[in-house]
Scaffold this active site. Structure first.
Site, PDB file in Angstrom:
ATOM      1  N   LYS A 194       0.776  -1.441  -0.232  1.00 21.20           N
ATOM      2  CA  LYS A 194       0.025   0.037  -0.085  1.00 21.20           C
ATOM      3  C   LYS A 194       0.889   1.178  -0.147  1.00 21.20           C
ATOM      4  O   LYS A 194       1.756   1.581   1.011  1.00 21.20           O
ATOM      5  CB  LYS A 194      -1.016  -0.004   1.259  1.00 21.20           C
ATOM      6  CG  LYS A 194      -1.908   1.342   1.231  1.00 21.20           C
ATOM      7  CD  LYS A 194      -3.030   1.142   2.220  1.00 21.20           C
ATOM      8  CE  LYS A 194      -3.063   1.678   3.527  1.00 21.20           C
ATOM      9  NZ  LYS A 194      -2.786   3.309   3.750  1.00 21.20           N
ATOM     10  N   ASP A 245      -3.318   4.299  -2.258  1.00 15.40           N
ATOM     11  CA  ASP A 245      -4.669   4.770  -1.370  1.00 15.40           C
ATOM     12  C   ASP A 245      -4.529   6.227  -1.239  1.00 15.40           C
ATOM     13  O   ASP A 245      -3.918   6.992  -0.384  1.00 15.40           O
ATOM     14  CB  ASP A 245      -3.920   4.247   0.133  1.00 15.40           C
ATOM     15  CG  ASP A 245      -5.038   4.602   1.271  1.00 15.40           C
ATOM     16  OD1 ASP A 245      -6.195   5.011   0.756  1.00 15.40           O
ATOM     17  OD2 ASP A 245      -4.840   4.440   2.495  1.00 15.40           O
ATOM     18  N   LYS A 296      -7.606   7.819  -1.634  1.00 15.70           N
ATOM     19  CA  LYS A 296      -8.886   8.452  -1.447  1.00 15.70           C
ATOM     20  C   LYS A 296      -9.232   9.691  -2.178  1.00 15.70           C
ATOM     21  O   LYS A 296      -9.538  10.641  -1.798  1.00 15.70           O
ATOM     22  CB  LYS A 296      -9.062   8.772   0.102  1.00 15.70           C
ATOM     23  CG  LYS A 296      -8.480   7.607   0.918  1.00 15.70           C
ATOM     24  CD  LYS A 296      -8.898   8.037   2.486  1.00 15.70           C
ATOM     25  CE  LYS A 296      -8.595   6.663   3.314  1.00 15.70           C
ATOM     26  NZ  LYS A 296      -7.051   6.595   3.438  1.00 15.70           N
ATOM     27  N   HIS A 341     -11.745  12.060  -4.082  1.00 14.47           N
ATOM     28  CA  HIS A 341     -12.894  12.849  -3.791  1.00 14.47           C
ATOM     29  C   HIS A 341     -13.159  14.117  -4.603  1.00 14.47           C
ATOM     30  O   HIS A 341     -12.521  15.199  -4.083  1.00 14.47           O
ATOM     31  CB  HIS A 341     -13.233  12.861  -2.138  1.00 14.47           C
ATOM     32  CG  HIS A 341     -14.471  13.180  -1.903  1.00 14.47           C
ATOM     33  ND1 HIS A 341     -14.828  13.186  -0.349  1.00 14.47           N
ATOM     34  CD2 HIS A 341     -15.533  13.914  -2.292  1.00 14.47           C
ATOM     35  CE1 HIS A 341     -16.167  13.674  -0.280  1.00 14.47           C
ATOM     36  NE2 HIS A 341     -16.774  13.978  -1.381  1.00 14.47           N
ATOM     37  N   ASP A 342     -14.046  14.299  -5.756  1.00 17.12           N
ATOM     38  CA  ASP A 342     -13.981  15.488  -6.360  1.00 17.12           C
ATOM     39  C   ASP A 342     -15.320  15.058  -7.349  1.00 17.12           C
ATOM     40  O   ASP A 342     -15.923  14.467  -7.003  1.00 17.12           O
ATOM     41  CB  ASP A 342     -12.726  15.676  -7.138  1.00 17.12           C
ATOM     42  CG  ASP A 342     -12.496  16.969  -7.268  1.00 17.12           C
ATOM     43  OD1 ASP A 342     -13.387  17.930  -7.892  1.00 17.12           O
ATOM     44  OD2 ASP A 342     -11.361  17.480  -7.228  1.00 17.12           O
ATOM     45  N   THR A 344     -12.262   6.504  10.255  1.00 19.37           N
ATOM     46  CA  THR A 344     -12.422   6.128  11.763  1.00 19.37           C
ATOM     47  C   THR A 344     -12.150   7.165  12.509  1.00 19.37           C
ATOM     48  O   THR A 344     -12.533   7.210  13.717  1.00 19.37           O
ATOM     49  CB  THR A 344     -11.776   4.824  12.046  1.00 19.37           C
ATOM     50  OG1 THR A 344     -10.392   5.099  11.413  1.00 19.37           O
ATOM     51  CG2 THR A 344     -12.396   3.435  11.452  1.00 19.37           C
ATOM     52  N   GLY A 378       0.650  -2.011   8.799  1.00 22.85           N
ATOM     53  CA  GLY A 378       1.934  -1.164   8.547  1.00 22.85           C
ATOM     54  C   GLY A 378       2.764  -1.709   9.849  1.00 22.85           C
ATOM     55  O   GLY A 378       3.641  -2.724   9.379  1.00 22.85           O
ATOM     56  N   ARG A 379       2.733  -0.714  10.784  1.00 22.90           N
ATOM     57  CA  ARG A 379       3.949  -0.831  11.762  1.00 22.90           C
ATOM     58  C   ARG A 379       4.258  -2.090  12.362  1.00 22.90           C
ATOM     59  O   ARG A 379       5.750  -2.459  12.538  1.00 22.90           O
ATOM     60  CB  ARG A 379       3.522   0.212  12.835  1.00 22.90           C
ATOM     61  CG  ARG A 379       3.765   1.669  12.230  1.00 22.90           C
ATOM     62  CD  ARG A 379       3.308   2.573  13.225  1.00 22.90           C
ATOM     63  NE  ARG A 379       1.655   2.514  13.050  1.00 22.90           N
ATOM     64  CZ  ARG A 379       0.780   3.444  13.786  1.00 22.90           C
ATOM     65  NH1 ARG A 379       1.233   4.185  14.522  1.00 22.90           N
ATOM     66  NH2 ARG A 379      -0.673   3.040  13.759  1.00 22.90           N
TER      67      ARG A 379
HETATM   68  O1  C5P Z   1       0.917   0.812  10.875  1.00 19.66           O
HETATM   69  P1  C5P Z   1      -0.690   0.610  10.848  1.00 19.66           P
HETATM   70  O2  C5P Z   1      -0.886  -0.773  10.787  1.00 19.66           O
HETATM   71  O3  C5P Z   1      -1.457   1.235  11.922  1.00 19.66           O
HETATM   72  O4  C5P Z   1      -1.165   1.229   9.574  1.00 19.66           O
HETATM   73  C1  C5P Z   1      -2.365   1.195   9.091  1.00 19.66           C
HETATM   74  C2  C5P Z   1      -2.712   1.852   7.805  1.00 19.66           C
HETATM   75  O5  C5P Z   1      -3.991   1.983   7.295  1.00 19.66           O
HETATM   76  C3  C5P Z   1      -2.128   3.439   7.674  1.00 19.66           C
HETATM   77  O6  C5P Z   1      -1.649   3.548   6.265  1.00 19.66           O
HETATM   78  C4  C5P Z   1      -3.258   3.956   7.806  1.00 19.66           C
HETATM   79  O7  C5P Z   1      -3.222   5.270   7.091  1.00 19.66           O
HETATM   80  C5  C5P Z   1      -4.369   3.197   7.477  1.00 19.66           C
HETATM   81  N1  C5P Z   1      -5.590   3.410   8.036  1.00 19.66           N
HETATM   82  C6  C5P Z   1      -6.078   3.263   9.250  1.00 19.66           C
HETATM   83  N2  C5P Z   1      -7.075   3.400   9.777  1.00 19.66           N
HETATM   84  C7  C5P Z   1      -8.340   3.911   9.148  1.00 19.66           C
HETATM   85  C8  C5P Z   1      -8.003   3.835   7.747  1.00 19.66           C
HETATM   86  C9  C5P Z   1      -6.740   3.674   7.230  1.00 19.66           C
HETATM   87  O8  C5P Z   1      -4.929   2.913   9.908  1.00 19.66           O
HETATM   88  N3  C5P Z   1      -9.289   4.012   9.613  1.00 19.66           N
END
Ligand code: C5P
Length: 233
Positions: free
Chosen positions: A41, A67, A69, A71-72, A123, A212-213
């Site tokens: 991603k 990613d 998003k 919107h327009d 969220t 992600g992390r």
């Molecule tokens: O590091 P982590 O697992 O928290 O990363 C989650 C990814 O999902 C990030 O790229 C974040 O921007 C995205 N994301 C999120 N919560 C959301 C929508 C997108 O964590 N509600």
């Protein structure tokens, strides 16, 4: 709850969020994780800094989920989606709140050049904030926007782990559901108010898990991804 993709190999469900400051770092991670995750991603930060070159570089290692998003107005979204299709991405996010005609325009613009994933309510937006902009609570908005987006042709949706069951019920089994906020059992939740384990998210109907992390900041990112995949059996 049934996912749209019940039989895919577990690692293919993992979307690694390459939220790192430099393209070099993203490329190193992508190379390390090749074959251990299903998707890479690329978010707004990396795309704003490196643009299409980021997609080209990461795409060499596996499918890309862009990613951004969108919107327009529908015409602008359709034209932007057509340019994105030229990049060779697999998944692209748009805001369902842009309305049915905008989602349809995104689907049209992308054509065979990728799948639209519609985001319902971020969220990070509280029910108080939704009320302040004249909208009902997330529990009402999320299934409503999910239905609107899928009727407009979006083959997939992004939703929080806690909304998976309601969204799956609203749109049925054929729609790809993607969820962030996924944390391996026993790991910290970082800034997610309500995280789900990979197994729970899949049991609740998720097809793809955005992580992600827990992967990108692990001492051994590949081992971290493999552990998540094996937790999915
Ligand atoms: O590091 P982590 O697992 O928290 O990363 C989650 C990814 O999902 C990030 O790229 C974040 O921007 C995205 N994301 C999120 N919560 C959301 C929508 C997108 O964590 N509600």
């Amino acid at each position: 709850m049934r996912s749209a993709t019940p039989t895919v190999p577990p690692h293919e469900r993992i979307v690694v969020a390459l939220d790192v400051p430099t393209l070099g770092e993203a490329e190193r991670l992508a190379a390390q994780l090749r074959g251990a995750v299903g998707w890479y991603k690329i978010g707004l930060e990396v795309f704003a800094a490196h643009g299409p070159a980021a997609v080209t570089a990461i795409r060499a290692h596996g499918p890309v989920f862009l990613d951004v998003k969108l919107h327009d107005i529908p015409t602008t979204v359709e034209r932007a989606a057509a340019r994105i299709a030229d990049l060779g991405v697999g998944l692209v996010t748009v805001h369902a709140g842009g309305g049915g005609p905008m989602v349809e325009a995104a689907v049209r613009g992308l054509g065979q050049g990728g799948e639209v994933l519609a985001v319902t309510v971020l969220t990070s937006t509280s029910d108080e904030e939704l009320a302040a902009i004249g909208l009902g609570p997330a529990a009402v908005q999320v299934p409503q926007l999910a239905r609107l987006a899928t009727r407009a042709g979006a083959p997939g949706l992004v939703c929080a782990p806690r909304d998976l069951a309601a969204v799956r019920q609203a749109v049925g089994p054929g729609v790809r559901l993607v969820t962030p906020g996924v944390r391996p059992a026993g790991a910290g939740t970082d800034d997610h108010a309500r995280a789900a384990t990979p197994g729970q998210a899949v049991a609740d109907g998720a097809d793809l898990l955005v992580v992600g992390r827990p992967i990108t900041r692990a001492d051994d990112p590949r081992a971290a991804a493999e552990a998540i995949a094996s937790s999915l059996g």
